[in-house]
Scaffold this motif. Structure first.
Motif, PDB file in Angstrom:
ATOM      1  N   GLU A  44       0.826  -1.193   0.000  1.00 37.15           N
ATOM      2  CA  GLU A  44       0.000   0.000   0.000  1.00 37.15           C
ATOM      3  C   GLU A  44       0.865   1.249   0.000  1.00 37.15           C
ATOM      4  O   GLU A  44       1.873   1.325   0.696  1.00 37.15           O
ATOM      5  N   ASP A  45       0.465   2.224  -0.787  1.00 35.39           N
ATOM      6  CA  ASP A  45       1.156   3.506  -0.835  1.00 35.39           C
ATOM      7  C   ASP A  45       0.694   4.340   0.357  1.00 35.39           C
ATOM      8  O   ASP A  45      -0.449   4.758   0.423  1.00 35.39           O
ATOM      9  N   ASN A  46       1.598   4.562   1.310  1.00 36.25           N
ATOM     10  CA  ASN A  46       1.252   5.294   2.521  1.00 36.25           C
ATOM     11  C   ASN A  46       1.862   6.691   2.548  1.00 36.25           C
ATOM     12  O   ASN A  46       2.134   7.232   3.623  1.00 36.25           O
ATOM     13  N   THR A  47       2.084   7.276   1.373  1.00 35.84           N
ATOM     14  CA  THR A  47       2.562   8.651   1.323  1.00 35.84           C
ATOM     15  C   THR A  47       1.566   9.546   2.038  1.00 35.84           C
ATOM     16  O   THR A  47       0.378   9.525   1.725  1.00 35.84           O
ATOM     17  N   PRO A 167      -2.844   8.700  -2.812  1.00 35.11           N
ATOM     18  CA  PRO A 167      -3.153   7.269  -2.860  1.00 35.11           C
ATOM     19  C   PRO A 167      -4.469   6.932  -2.169  1.00 35.11           C
ATOM     20  O   PRO A 167      -4.828   7.544  -1.157  1.00 35.11           O
ATOM     21  N   LEU A 168      -5.182   5.982  -2.731  1.00 38.93           N
ATOM     22  CA  LEU A 168      -6.378   5.443  -2.088  1.00 38.93           C
ATOM     23  C   LEU A 168      -5.918   4.278  -1.218  1.00 38.93           C
ATOM     24  O   LEU A 168      -5.799   3.146  -1.678  1.00 38.93           O
ATOM     25  N   ASN A 169      -5.613   4.573   0.035  1.00 33.70           N
ATOM     26  CA  ASN A 169      -5.142   3.556   0.957  1.00 33.70           C
ATOM     27  C   ASN A 169      -6.100   3.455   2.143  1.00 33.70           C
ATOM     28  O   ASN A 169      -7.188   4.027   2.125  1.00 33.70           O
ATOM     29  N   SER A 170      -5.707   2.733   3.168  1.00 38.82           N
ATOM     30  CA  SER A 170      -6.600   2.518   4.303  1.00 38.82           C
ATOM     31  C   SER A 170      -6.959   3.830   4.997  1.00 38.82           C
ATOM     32  O   SER A 170      -8.081   3.993   5.497  1.00 38.82           O
TER      33      SER A 170
END
Length: 225
Positions: A44-47, A167-170
């Motif tokens: 996952e992209d956590n930028t 990013p579409l992350n959690s």
């Protein structure tokens, strides 16, 4: 004699089996505590969202520094999900971060431009220009695509704009009611805004209140549709 040979064969087989088990156990112990050699299927992209939004606000600020007269007040409208009138926590945080960063760059972010002084700061400098910061976003499969701009209220001229993605992350997904609202689903085609649907067109897309001359920024009209 025959019985003695049989006993020897059985004993020999037992010793061989014991040695094999011991060797297998030793080899197994070599792997205990070791991490797997293969990585996760999807990382996952956590930028951080704030970093990307601040960078976009900096780009808009750079453009404003060249075109916006000194002392110009900038009001802010809530960023919108394209083709959907719902207000999300993502939009609230996005709007706040953009406005905050532009204010940090020295521009006048105000709640009510009608109370802001509009006299030129000097004789040889253009008078202030009332502006508005507006934006819109679309939810893609792995990213959220955002457009923002500062436009003049008098004629809708774009003085600064930028397009970027987070990013579409959690973390960002938790700010979007994707699970609760069936109308907020990732787009299959992320190259442009969602197409209008009959249900979406039945609701107004903007609650922007025009100024006393009934002018509304054209850019805001476009990105809200």
């Amino acid at each position: 004699m025959k019985g003695r040979k049989t006993s020897l064969i059985i004993a020999l087989a037992a010793l061989l089996a014991l040695g094999a088990c011991s060797g297998f156990q030793d080899r197994t112990l070599d792997y205990l505590g070791k991490r797997p050699t293969t990585g996760p299927f999807f990382e996952e992209d956590n930028t951080p969202m704030v970093e990307l939004n601040y960078a976009a606000a900096d780009r808009i600020s750079d453009q404003l520094s060249e075109r916006l007269p000194l002392g110009s007040p900038i009001t802010v409208t809530m960023f919108r999900l394209r083709s959907n009138p719902i207000q999300t926590d993502f939009a609230k945080i996005l709007t706040e971060q953009m406005a905050s960063r532009i204010a940090q760059q020295g521009f006048a972010i105000v709640a009510d431009s009608s109370r802001f002084p509009m006299a030129p700061v000097a004789k040889d400098i253009a008078p202030p220009e009332k502006c508005v910061l507006a934006g819109a976003y679309s939810v893609g499969k792995t990213k959220i695509f955002i457009t923002a701009a500062v436009t003049t209220i008098s004629d809708g001229e774009i003085l600064g704009s930028w397009d970027w993605a987070v990013p579409l992350n959690s973390k960002t997904r938790s700010l979007l009611p994707i699970k609760e609202d069936p109308f907020i689903t990732p787009m299959v085609n992320t190259s442009g805004p969602m197409e209008k649907s009959d249900s979406a067109s039945a609701h107004p897309q903007s609650d922007y209140i025009p100024d006393e001359f009934n002018n509304q920024p054209s850019f805001e009209q476009d990105i809200m549709n």
